[in-house]
Write an enzyme that holds these catalytic residues in place. Structure first.
Site, PDB file in Angstrom:
ATOM      1  CE  LYS A 141      -2.234  -1.012   3.752  1.00  0.00           C
ATOM      2  NZ  LYS A 141      -1.571  -2.257   4.119  1.00  0.00           N
ATOM      3  NE  ARG A 200      -4.501   0.521  10.367  1.00  0.00           N
ATOM      4  CZ  ARG A 200      -3.544  -0.220   9.841  1.00  0.00           C
ATOM      5  NH1 ARG A 200      -3.735  -1.488   9.642  1.00  0.00           N
ATOM      6  NH2 ARG A 200      -2.400   0.325   9.519  1.00  0.00           N
ATOM      7  NE  ARG A 236       7.554  -3.075   6.067  1.00  0.00           N
ATOM      8  CZ  ARG A 236       6.272  -2.744   6.137  1.00  0.00           C
ATOM      9  NH1 ARG A 236       5.685  -2.123   5.137  1.00  0.00           N
ATOM     10  NH2 ARG A 236       5.559  -3.040   7.199  1.00  0.00           N
ATOM     11  NE  ARG A 255       8.234  -0.959   9.199  1.00  0.00           N
ATOM     12  CZ  ARG A 255       7.272  -0.479   8.430  1.00  0.00           C
ATOM     13  NH1 ARG A 255       7.534  -0.077   7.206  1.00  0.00           N
ATOM     14  NH2 ARG A 255       6.034  -0.405   8.872  1.00  0.00           N
ATOM     15  NE  ARG A 308       1.269  -4.781  11.491  1.00  0.00           N
ATOM     16  CZ  ARG A 308       2.273  -4.521  10.659  1.00  0.00           C
ATOM     17  NH1 ARG A 308       3.450  -5.070  10.840  1.00  0.00           N
ATOM     18  NH2 ARG A 308       2.102  -3.701   9.658  1.00  0.00           N
TER      19      ARG A 308
END
Length: 190
Positions: free
Chosen positions: A13, A88, A127, A133, A144
């Protein structure tokens, strides 16, 4: 254009939002980016959000709604925007509808990137390694994704019923996905 981009975490996204916004000349508004900036700067909001994200949870609607409402008042969003990571939940959909109605605006389309879940887990783990992260461990990623399926995916049904949903295959090369999105938006505008 006033757009939303939906899809599970890791669907691409953010990458696609930046590309679409550059082509359309509108800002990409990412609640995730706003939250990460606050975490990095160690603000009060950042510390609150960091604790929530570390467990794989979502930031409460009232906090997120206030941040988005404020951001939509910025001059660069006057003629359009693309929301990434918001709404969301059904409560956030209602809040966004109220925000837009108060400004005499409405959404033009809601893009949904569809992806393979196992591919998304692999993408997010790569990632996490590349960007350092801390919120992207496999356990947190799977939580998630479960939260997304439970709370966010039903929003696609809402927007489909409203005639706004445009589904796009999010798998493949970045350029291919971007072209699919732009083609779908042109089709949706005719």
């Amino acid at each position: 254009m006033r757009l939303i981009i939906l899809g599970p975490p890791g669907a691409g996204k953010g990458t696609q939002a930046a590309r679409i916004c550059q082509r359309l000349g509108i800002p990409a508004i990412s609640t995730g980016d706003i939250f990460r900036a606050n975490i990095k700067n160690r603000t009060g909001l950042g510390q609150q959000v960091e604790a929530i994200l570390a467990t794989g949870g979502y930031v409460p609607d009232e906090v997120t709604n206030a941040i988005v409402d404020d951001r939509l008042t910025w001059p660069d969003a006057r003629d359009g925007f693309l929301l990434d990571g918001y709404p969301r939940t059904a409560g956030q959909v209602a809040a966004l509808d109220e925000m837009l109605a108060a400004r005499g605006e409405r959404l033009d389309a809601v893009l949904e990137l569809t992806v393979d879940e196992d591919a998304v887990v692999a993408r997010l783990l790569r990632r996490a390694e590349m960007e350092g992260r801390i919120d992207d461990t496999e356990v947190v990623i799977r939580e998630r994704l479960a939260i997304y399926r439970r709370e966010t995916a039903p929003l696609a049904e809402h927007y489909a019923a409203a005639g706004l949903l445009v589904q796009v295959d999010g798998m493949g090369e970045v350029d291919e996905v971007t072209e699919r999105i732009l083609t779908a938006l042109r089709v949706g505008q005719s």
